[in-house]
Design an enzyme around this catalytic site. Structure first.
Site, mmCIF file in Angstrom:
data_model
loop_
_atom_site.group_PDB
_atom_site.id
_atom_site.type_symbol
_atom_site.label_atom_id
_atom_site.label_comp_id
_atom_site.label_asym_id
_atom_site.label_seq_id
_atom_site.Cartn_x
_atom_site.Cartn_y
_atom_site.Cartn_z
ATOM 1 N N SER A 546 0.845 -1.189 0.000
ATOM 2 C CA SER A 546 0.000 0.000 0.000
ATOM 3 C C SER A 546 0.885 1.246 0.000
ATOM 4 C CB SER A 546 -0.958 -0.041 1.193
ATOM 5 O OG SER A 546 -2.019 0.850 1.027
ATOM 6 N N ASP A 632 -9.799 -3.750 -5.529
ATOM 7 C CA ASP A 632 -9.223 -2.964 -4.441
ATOM 8 C C ASP A 632 -9.718 -1.511 -4.518
ATOM 9 O OD1 ASP A 632 -7.663 -1.673 -2.566
ATOM 10 O OD2 ASP A 632 -5.778 -2.565 -3.229
ATOM 11 N N HIS A 667 -7.839 -5.218 -1.582
ATOM 12 C CA HIS A 667 -6.638 -4.704 -0.933
ATOM 13 C C HIS A 667 -5.959 -5.727 -0.043
ATOM 14 C CE1 HIS A 667 -4.203 -1.185 -0.103
ATOM 15 N NE2 HIS A 667 -4.258 -1.417 1.195
#
Length: 694
Positions: A546, A632, A667
């Site tokens: 991320s 995501d 995610h």
């Protein structure tokens, strides 16, 4: 030697964009599907050209990693072997019952159970494995019970897109209501009488912005909109104080917060504002009787303080200091019980727990011995108690759950993480180093390695970092890391600026106009590990996910010669384009973290100077493995896809470059406690391959 397959190449479709009179060309903007919002809900509607490219990259990645499949299987078996399959949490008491979570052998998902307070007469409330049957992706977001123990609210995501479906289960019959609450932000909060449920609904742009009150058993069409947040830069969530008296409506971005309250005993009342939002001021609320206990950074309390305020007049002009601000002591959280308050804080890079007796304000700390460790507090359900529960682990010590009596100061071990395949902490060494940065700061680095690993520069190293949003990466126990450490790796965590490892100032020094400190700190950590002969630059594999993916993408541009490999998981690498796109779910709330390049030319230029995608050049790069998720909503799939496409077109040399897009997840990657290990095994196999140990 097996001939490597030819890597796919995305077609360049140049698009000229202009902001603040500055032009830039994006050859791969077409990988952002115009109907991305529909894709989040139904991946089958993805544009055919985009799907073809992603699947070609997936096929290439699979071919490149095919020689490691046996190794992946071994790694997976090792990691699974360290997990107790028939595991369970320590039940949390609540009145006549105790609530907990357990797993069954072979089960991927949790089972929620209830027993009598003494642990007998177990009842299964929710079987996660049963609910997941037939679904390629399934994740339970949260579960809670009503105060009268009659209702159970639980939510799930079956796309990976984080649009949660909320269901209500009657615990007398064990049956769910014949309706669902759709597009929620996760769990809900019951009123004190159990007749109403407060929950937050997300809009089409994935922003949690509307608080609803649902009357149990009634048609959701009759749900009442209690409060709507109009500013797209602020997200909303709902919770409850430890006392159970107050429903809390949290509204926040990354630097400003606002709280509204509703009495849990008067659920039809409108929400009451504690203190109006003031840019840069954060606060969170607990209560006890007629007082609110507020954790805040108001009035320059950079590392936070705790104040009290009367419930009748909770505005800032009535706030009175209880725990004053102390620079360098960052208060992370607080829980308030009937006779005491407990807070989690960090000083000198290490967490600690402090008990504060409300009657006389006397405090004491719970002591720990190791050089680097991780702590966590569990609030439980009860308010009138003398016990708290906390978890402790270090990089060598498996997690331990303790109950602590705040009056007698006795610590009772309730559970110790079992490692079925065996684990001897004495076989491993954990260290805390301090790497010098160019500006005179020192960067903490936590290390784990096997006691037999030679420290002569020959050991490969996995260097992990994050460095954003004030999140600190704990020096905690990881069963997954042991597979690399047992194969001679040094496992290192760089506690770089952008996190709060050294206080709030550490966070400020790694965001917005100071963001590049995050990247140079990480490079400084790598340099120090080499200088201290723990490893060599041609043996270091950088890993981040991320915002940590942004980190490793940036250092790949800035210092490619200092890393052998880059693992970028759901990497936020197309920073400039994303921060310019205010239709994306997280963009408006992210401007306080990164800057707003739409309105601020200086922010535009600064982000453009480090954004990994925008700074790809014609030069040799380390081996790179990027991982994304099609659904995501946080880091959209096209960010790693565009980045890899541009790297393929620009980079020189013959280092490996791979992209894997999980076509059925978001995610968090694959769902299920064992399926997710397969992705960890794949990433570790890449690290071992780069290190020459595959």
């Amino acid at each position: 030697m097996t001939k490597m397959p030819f890597p796919p190449r995305a077609e360049a479709r140049p698009l000229t964009l202009e902001t603040h009179g500055i032009k830039r060309q994006d050859d791969y903007a077409w990988l952002r599907d115009d109907n991305w919002q529909e894709v989040m809900r139904d991946p089958s509607v993805l544009n055919a050209d985009i799907r073809a490219y992603l699947e070609a990259e997936n096929a290439y990645q699979k071919a490149i990693m095919a020689p490691t499949e046996a190794l992946q299987d071994t790694l997976y078996a090792e990691m699974r072997g360290r997990i107790k399959e028939d595991d369970s949490s320590v039940p949390s008491p609540d009145g006549p019952y105790a609530y907990g979570i357990k797993y069954v052998t072979g089960g991927q998902h949790p089972q929620f159970v209830r027993t009598s307070r003494d642990g007998s007469d177990e009842t299964l409330l929710l079987d996660g494995d049963k609910e997941a049957e037939g679904k390629a992706y399934f994740r339970i977001a949260g579960a809670s019970h009503s105060t009268d123990h009659g209702m159970f609210a639980w939510s799930f995501d079956d796309k990976g897109s984080e649009f949660y479906t909320l269901r209500l289960r009657d615990l007398t019959t064990g049956k769910d209501a014949d309706y669902d609450l759709k597009d929620t932000f996760g769990g809900g909060v019951f009123s004190a009488d159990g007749k109403y449920l407060f929950y937050v609904r997300q809009d089409q742009n994935h922003r949690p912005s509307k608080l609803y009150r649902h009357e149990i058993g009634k048609d959701p069409a009759t749900d009442v909109l209690v409060y709507e947040e109009q500013d797209p830069g602020f997200f909303m969530s709902v919770g409850k104080t430890q006392s159970g008296d107050t429903v809390l409506v949290h509204i926040h971005d990354h630097e400003t917060s606002e709280v509204r309250t509703i009495s849990a005993h008067s659920p039809l009342d409108p929400p009451h504002l504690i203190a109006a939002r003031d840019t840069g001021v954060e606060y969170s609320v607990e209560d006890n009787g007629d007082l609110y206990y507020i954790l805040t950074n108001v009035d320059g309390a950079e590392d936070f303080k705790i104040v009290t305020a009367p419930k009748a007049t909770p505005g800032r002009e009535f706030w009175t200091d209880l725990v004053p601000h102390k620079p360098g002591r960052l208060i992370l959280s607080h829980d308030v019980y009937k006779t005491f308050m407990v807070r989690l804080e960090r000083e000198d890079g290490l967490p600690r727990i402090v008990i504060h007796r409300l009657a006389d304000n006397i405090e004491h700390r719970i002591a720990f011995d190791e050089e680097a460790y991780s702590l966590g507090l569990s609030g439980g359900y009860e308010f009138d108690t003398t016990e708290i529960r906390f978890s402790y682990s270090s990089m060598t010590t498996p997690s331990r759950v303790y109950d602590y009596n705040v009056e007698t100061r006795e610590r009772t071990l309730r559970k110790e993480q079992e490692v079925p395949s065996g684990h001897n902490p004495e076989d491993y060494v954990t260290r805390r180093l301090h790497a010098p940065a160019a500006d005179g700061e020192t960067v903490p680095v936590s290390l784990l390695y096997h006691k037999d690993t030679p420290l002569d520069g020959s050991a490969p190293c996995l260097l992990y970092g994050y460095g954003a949003y004030g999140m600190s990466i704990p020096a905690s126990f990881s069963t997954g890391a042991l597979s690399l450490v047992d194969r001679g790796f040094v496992y290192a965590i760089a506690h770089i600026r952008g996190g709060k490892d050294k206080g709030f100032a550490w966070y400020k020094a790694g965001r917005r106009e100071n963001k590049k400190n995050t990247f140079t700190d990480f490079i400084a950590a790598a340099d120090h590990l080499v200088a201290e002969t723990f490893t060599s630059h041609d043996r270091i594999i950088a890993q981040g996910g991320s915002a940590g993916g942004q980190l490793v993408g940036a250092v790949a541009n800035m210092a490619p010669e200092k890393f052998a490999g880059i693992i970028a998981e759901v990497p936020f690498v197309d920073v400039l384009a994303t921060m310019l796109d205010d239709t994306l779910p997280l963009t408006p709330p992210e401007w306080p973290e990164w800057g707003n390049p739409i309105t601020d030319e200086a922010a535009y230029k600064y982000i453009a100077s480090y954004s990994p995608y925008d700074n790809v050049e014609a030069k040799d790069y380390p081996a790179i493995f990027a991982v994304g998720g099609l659904t995501d909503p946080r880091v959209t799939y096209w960010e790693p896809a565009k980045w890899v496409a541009k790297l393929r077109a620009k980079k020189t040399g013959d280092s490996v470059l791979m992209l894997k897009t999980n076509m059925e997840a978001g995610h968090g990657g694959a769902s299920g406690r064992f399926e997710s290990l397969k992705e960890v095994a794949l990433v570790q196999a890449f690290a071992l391959m780069v290190a020459g140990k595959a």
